[in-house]
Design a protein around this motif. Structure first.
Motif, short mmCIF file in Angstrom:
data_model
loop_
_atom_site.label_atom_id
_atom_site.label_comp_id
_atom_site.label_asym_id
_atom_site.label_seq_id
_atom_site.Cartn_x
_atom_site.Cartn_y
_atom_site.Cartn_z
N PRO A 53 0.83 -1.20 0.00
CA PRO A 53 0.00 0.00 0.00
C PRO A 53 0.86 1.26 0.00
O PRO A 53 1.83 1.36 0.75
CB PRO A 53 -0.83 -0.12 1.28
CG PRO A 53 -0.18 -1.17 2.08
CD PRO A 53 0.60 -2.04 1.17
N ARG A 82 -0.51 4.11 0.74
CA ARG A 82 -1.03 4.87 1.89
C ARG A 82 -1.51 3.87 2.95
O ARG A 82 -2.70 3.57 3.04
CB ARG A 82 -2.21 5.74 1.47
CG ARG A 82 -1.83 6.80 0.47
CD ARG A 82 -3.00 7.77 0.31
NE ARG A 82 -2.76 8.69 -0.78
CZ ARG A 82 -2.96 8.39 -2.07
NH1 ARG A 82 -3.43 7.20 -2.39
NH2 ARG A 82 -2.70 9.27 -3.01
N PRO A 83 -0.58 3.32 3.75
CA PRO A 83 -0.95 2.23 4.67
C PRO A 83 -2.03 2.63 5.67
O PRO A 83 -2.92 1.82 5.97
CB PRO A 83 0.36 1.91 5.39
CG PRO A 83 1.42 2.71 4.76
CD PRO A 83 0.83 3.69 3.83
N TRP A 135 -4.51 4.86 5.45
CA TRP A 135 -5.83 4.89 4.81
C TRP A 135 -6.33 3.49 4.53
O TRP A 135 -7.51 3.19 4.68
CB TRP A 135 -5.75 5.67 3.50
CG TRP A 135 -5.89 7.14 3.73
CD1 TRP A 135 -4.92 8.08 3.65
CD2 TRP A 135 -7.09 7.82 4.10
NE1 TRP A 135 -5.41 9.30 3.96
CE2 TRP A 135 -6.75 9.18 4.24
CE3 TRP A 135 -8.41 7.43 4.34
CZ2 TRP A 135 -7.68 10.14 4.60
CZ3 TRP A 135 -9.33 8.38 4.69
CH2 TRP A 135 -8.97 9.72 4.82
N THR A 136 -5.41 2.62 4.10
CA THR A 136 -5.79 1.25 3.80
C THR A 136 -6.42 0.60 5.02
O THR A 136 -7.49 -0.02 4.94
CB THR A 136 -4.55 0.44 3.37
OG1 THR A 136 -3.80 1.24 2.46
CG2 THR A 136 -4.92 -0.85 2.73
N PHE A 195 -10.63 -0.71 -0.35
CA PHE A 195 -9.53 -1.28 0.45
C PHE A 195 -8.58 -2.06 -0.44
O PHE A 195 -7.35 -1.90 -0.38
CB PHE A 195 -10.10 -2.18 1.55
CG PHE A 195 -9.10 -3.13 2.13
CD1 PHE A 195 -8.09 -2.67 2.95
CD2 PHE A 195 -9.17 -4.49 1.86
CE1 PHE A 195 -7.14 -3.54 3.47
CE2 PHE A 195 -8.24 -5.37 2.37
CZ PHE A 195 -7.22 -4.89 3.18
N LEU A 207 -6.45 0.07 -2.55
CA LEU A 207 -5.36 0.71 -1.80
C LEU A 207 -4.28 -0.28 -1.42
O LEU A 207 -3.13 0.09 -1.19
CB LEU A 207 -5.91 1.36 -0.53
CG LEU A 207 -6.73 2.63 -0.72
CD1 LEU A 207 -7.40 3.02 0.57
CD2 LEU A 207 -5.83 3.75 -1.20
N LEU A 208 -4.67 -1.57 -1.35
CA LEU A 208 -3.76 -2.58 -0.83
C LEU A 208 -2.59 -2.86 -1.78
O LEU A 208 -1.48 -3.10 -1.36
CB LEU A 208 -4.55 -3.87 -0.59
CG LEU A 208 -3.85 -5.02 0.11
CD1 LEU A 208 -3.50 -4.63 1.52
CD2 LEU A 208 -4.74 -6.26 0.11
N GLN A 260 -2.18 -1.91 -8.66
CA GLN A 260 -3.34 -1.06 -8.37
C GLN A 260 -3.97 -0.57 -9.67
O GLN A 260 -5.19 -0.53 -9.82
CB GLN A 260 -2.87 0.12 -7.53
CG GLN A 260 -3.98 1.05 -7.09
CD GLN A 260 -3.42 2.18 -6.24
OE1 GLN A 260 -2.51 2.88 -6.67
NE2 GLN A 260 -3.94 2.34 -5.05
#
Lengths: 456, 490
Positions: A168, A170-171, A173-174, A217, A220-221, A227
């Motif tokens: 991710p 953005r960890p 937010w994930t 999710f 984002l992962l 992605q």
């Protein structure tokens, strides 16, 4: 080897199994002790069934945190599925309910030698095992290796083929989105159990929102490159399915009108279905050619607008792929919708007319709900089409370009495994796609399926 | 009556099915090329030969004819040409029959070869293209033995095989350098080309542009002049986004793509996609694209789209493979414009002379053939490249005449005086100084690394990214591919 962590996870899954299955047993009137025993057993055995073939490699010393947590998530996930299956197995009512719901076929009795049915099934079973189950098992095996066609050896990669896709950007937010989606699903479950119809109505809304959150999710992962594949797959699949169903319903309701020569129209409308996806890709390739295509010609002639080159414009490329896919599958959808329109109860339409409903109101409140079983069926088949069969169209139309803007998951698998010759990563990605399709189908059966009226 | 009638019908049906199968088996040369992976058609064709049973009558005149299967990656006129040469060869030799089978592209040919080896029924000769040289050298069967053997070793110093003179020693320098690995000439060069520039002289004359640009700057200048003129078209120059052109330009600038002297002194372990030569080239290229001078067709490896653009007089300059020299020159003749061939423009700041590398493919000999079959295959390889055939191959396609004798033959015929465009590729290759850079890079997984390069360039061209930053990502991807290959094969 971090054996302590592995044992700890197994203990947790066993304890959780004892608790959940024990409670389920009590709820359906079976002895709680039996539930606890079964729950402990499946809670321990199911994760073992996954981890023993992998040799517990995710707990090896020196593996990355992603690998470690991926292994734990895999164990817990398998255990959760096993609990559900166990709870259903010990529930004497479950079978009856399934039968009532109509998705369990009652079995006939085969007279004669008990060996006979197996003999008759043998040709089918042989084909299934040879061409479906064996390759499926091989795929799972390959997904844990670094292998190349023609290479003298393969190297075990544990779960790296999967985990290298996870990263991710953005960890935080994930994690937040994951928690939100879990909360939404819990909310949906509780709302669904509520006796108040007003609260219960929220259930489907919450579960839909939950699925949306899960998709965010997942988006984002992944690492930035996968992605992109995920998002492109979503755009093209949703565009194809939603666009395709709306357009085909509109055309079907026009083609259904009793006008002169209706059967000719209907036959002509079904024709594109007989064309294979690559041919659809080729046709649109020629039509949308920015230099010599017919679309460019008429746009320029009639409106004086130059057609931008879809082979260089990401949005336009996706649009053209969706358009070609919709056109290709239109005939199939029309066939079902025209047939469905003929089954819309006439008395209900007449009653609605007498009540003063206009044609739009009749369409919205009577026709669309009456078509819901067909719509449901078409969503499932169209999603499968969008995931797996747009490949041919994309290959001929854009070859995944420009710069990966139409590279859907299926195309990515092909690129990795066939020209790329990386069978391990290809197998891993195809398992991810498989899991995605299974998850979507299960969710559809649970949510949409419940609201579908079969008119009984 | 019903019984016998039914039986007869069944028999007729079985016969019809048998005939159908036989028909499918015999004309599999062009109909469905991927079916070559399926052993059925080949066993149908080769069955009479290697089992030697006289049972199936009709097909072969004598039971002892052994098939020598040659698999190539052409399905067009080049396949027909090769099959005609094979026919001629077959009429000159007893006991063997060369059967040429075409595949739509190199990739499906490799897959078919690997599968055929796996099933224990390999062909005798397989065409591999230059970037897959390392893959061909490393390819092994299921017991770990190499699939291919060195042509030079198999010839073993003989000057003629089964009465056919050996021409391997006469192969031109550039091809010899490329395909000589560990001091041994590994495979028989066949279709060999170089990247050259084609010019629509008629269009340039109409725009008042003179001279032939030899450097990047001169090309840009000529283009600016052309685009500012009344004869201007939408753009000025194009070439396919194919890694081969990038490799050409890296070699021209004297840089290497991988370590260990471009993978020639030892197995390559480090790839370098962020060299100055690479970044300078990409900056120049994307600058041309931004300015509307270069037109990107939007598809990687788009040989067709770029060719058509030049043939339709959409651009006056096309950088392309010399393999299509004859075709492109004919486009001009048919379309009423003059086509001139010239050296591929170079970076004037870095290099004073050319330095191009070859492209194309060679024919690899499968290891472990029975002696007789091996010699028949070798005889065919040398027959294919004898002066007359090599010259004819050059005339019909534009691939360079591969032996010195064939160059001399063409020269004596006055071919080059009549077709000066055909001379350019050989001249350009001969002008290259001998160095690891111009010998060409060798590395494992090269085909995929090429795709990483073209993908990055498409990203740069379409999404206007900074070449240096984007190539860093490509560098990491390419290095991973190389590492993994070396892990499996090294």
């Amino acid at each position: 080897m971090n054996a302590g962590a592995a044992v700890a996870v197994l203990l947790v899954t066993a304890a959780l199994g004892a608790f959940l299955v024990g409670r389920a047993a009590a709820r359906v009137g079976r002895p709680t002790g039996l539930g606890i025993a079964i729950g402990t057993a499946v809670g321990a055995l199911a994760p073992l069934a996954v981890m023993v073939p992998l040799d517990f490699c995710t707990f090896d010393a020196g593996v990355s945190a992603t690998d470690l947590w991926f292994g734990i998530a895999l164990m817990v996930g398998v255990a959760l599925v096993a609990y559900q299956l166990a709870a259903n197995a010990i529930d004497p009512e479950a079978r009856l309910r399934r039968k009532r719901a109509g998705d369990d076929v009652s079995h006939g009795i085969f007279r004669g030698h008990p060996f006979m049915p197996w003999l008759l099934l043998a040709p089918t079973l042989v084909i299934l095992v040879l061409f479906l189950y064996w390759p499926a098992i091989r795929t799972v095996r390959l997904s844990t290796q670094l292998v190349r066609l023609g290479a003298p050896r393969g190297v075990d990669r544990c779960v790296a083929n999967f985990t290298e896709l996870i990263g991710p950007t953005r960890p935080v937010w994930t994690l937040v989105v994951l928690l939100v989606s879990v909360a939404l699903f819990f909310g949906a479950t509780f709302a669904g159990r509520s006796s108040s119809p007003r609260v219960a109505r929220w259930a489907s809304l919450l579960s839909t929102a939950g699925v949306g959150a899960i998709l965010v999710f997942l988006a984002l992962l992944w690492t930035a490159s996968y992605q992109k594949v995920f998002i492109v797959t979503m755009i093209i699949s949703v565009g194809t399915v939603a666009g395709g169903l709306v357009i085909s319903l509109l055309i079907a309701s026009l083609a259904y009108q009793p006008v002169r020569g209706a059967s000719v129209y209907r036959t002509l409308l079904v024709w594109p279905y007989a064309i294979s996806p690559p041919i659809a890709g080729l046709l649109f390739f020629v039509m949308f050619d920015p230099n010599s295509g017919i679309i460019e010609h008429w746009l320029d002639r009639l409106l004086g607008i130059p057609l931008p080159n879809y082979r260089q414009n990401a949005t336009l490329a996706q649009f053209v792929v969706i358009l070609a896919s919709i056109w290709k599958t239109l005939g199939y959808n029309l066939l079902f919708y025209i047939a469905g329109l003929q089954t819309v109860p006439k008395d209900q339409l007449e009653a609605a007319t007498l009540d003063g409903a206009g044609s739009f109101a009749r369409f919205w409140y009577v026709v669309i709900p009456a078509l819901s079983p067909i719509t449901f069926f078409l969503i499932v088949t169209n999603l499968t089409y969008a995931f797996f069969e747009t490949f041919g169209t994309i290959d001929y139309l854009t070859a995944g370009g420009p710069a990966g803007a139409t590279r859907v998951a299926m195309y990515e698998i092909y690129e990795v495994a066939i020209p790329g010759r990386d069978l391990g990563r290809g197998a891993a990605q195809s398992l991810i796609l498989f899991a995605g399709v299974v998850a979507l189908t299960v969710w559809q059966f649970r949510s949409t399926g419940r609201r579908v009226s079969y008119g009984r | 009556m019903r019984g016998p009638l039914r039986a007869r019908r069944l028999l007729a049906g079985a016969l019809a099915a048998g005939l159908l199968l036989a028909a499918c088996g015999s004309d599999d040369d062009s109909s469905d090329d991927t079916s070559g992976a399926d052993p059925a058609p080949t066993t149908a064709a080769a069955g009479g030969g290697d089992s030697g049973d006289g049972g199936d009558a009709g097909d072969s005149t004598s039971g002892e004819v052994v098939d020598v299967n040659v698999w190539i990656a052409f399905t067009d006129g080049r396949l027909d040409w090769t099959q005609a040469v094979a026919e001629e060869f077959n009429s000159l030799i007893d006991g063997y029959r060369v059967v040429v089978q075409g595949y739509p592209d190199y990739e499906s040919l490799f897959d078919a070869t690997l599968l055929a080896v796996d099933q224990g029924n390999p062909p005798s000769v397989v065409q591999y293209f230059e970037a897959a040289t390392t893959d061909a050298q490393d390819a092994v069967d299921s017991s770990g033995d190499p699939i291919f053997t060195s042509v030079e070793a198999a010839i073993g110093g003989r000057s003629e095989i089964l009465g056919f003179p050996v021409v391997l020693d006469d192969v031109v320098e550039s091809a010899r350098n490329y395909y000589t690995l560990d001091g041994e000439f590994k495979s028989m060069p066949w279709n060999t080309s170089s990247a050259i520039m084609f010019i629509n002289r008629t269009l340039l004359d109409a725009a008042g542009v003179e001279g032939t640009p030899a450097t990047w700057d001169e090309l840009e200048e000529a283009c600016d002049q052309f685009l500012a003129s009344d004869a201007a078209t939408n753009a000025c120059v194009t070439w396919p986004n194919h890694s081969w052109f990038i490799e050409q330009t890296i070699a021209q600038q004297g840089a290497t793509l991988v370590n260990n002297e471009n993978g020639r002194s030892a197995r390559a372990t480090e790839v370098d996609l962020v060299s100055d030569a690479m970044i300078d080239y990409l900056e120049w290229w994307s600058g041309l694209e931004d300015a509307g001078v270069y037109v990107y067709t939007g598809t990687q490896r788009d040989w067709g789209g770029t060719y058509d653009l030049f043939a339709a007089q959409g651009v006056p300059f096309l950088i392309y493979s010399s393999s299509d020299t004859t075709l492109l020159t004919d486009e001009g003749v048919n379309g009423g414009f003059d086509v001139e061939a010239a050296f591929m423009p170079r970076n004037g700041d870095r290099t004073s002379d050319g330095g191009n590398i070859i492209g194309g493919a060679t024919l690899w000999l499968v290891d472990g053939l029975p002696d007789g079959q091996r010699d028949a295959a070798l005889a065919f390889l040398n027959f294919l490249n004898n002066p007359e055939n090599a010259a004819e191959w050059h005339r019909v396609t534009g691939y360079i005449p591969i032996t010195e004798a064939s160059v001399a033959l063409l020269e004596a015929e006055g071919w080059f005086d009549e077709n000066p465009n055909s001379r350019v590729a050989n001249e350009q290759l001969a002008a290259a100084p001998a160095s690891p850079a111009t010998a060409g890079a060798l590395m494992g997984n090269f085909v995929n690394i090429r795709n990483v390069i073209t993908e990055a360039i498409e990203d740069i061209l379409v999404n206007d990214l900074d070449p240096a930053t984007r190539m860093q990502t490509a560098q990491a991807d390419a290095q991973r591919l190389l590492d993994e290959y070396n892990q499996l094969f090294g």
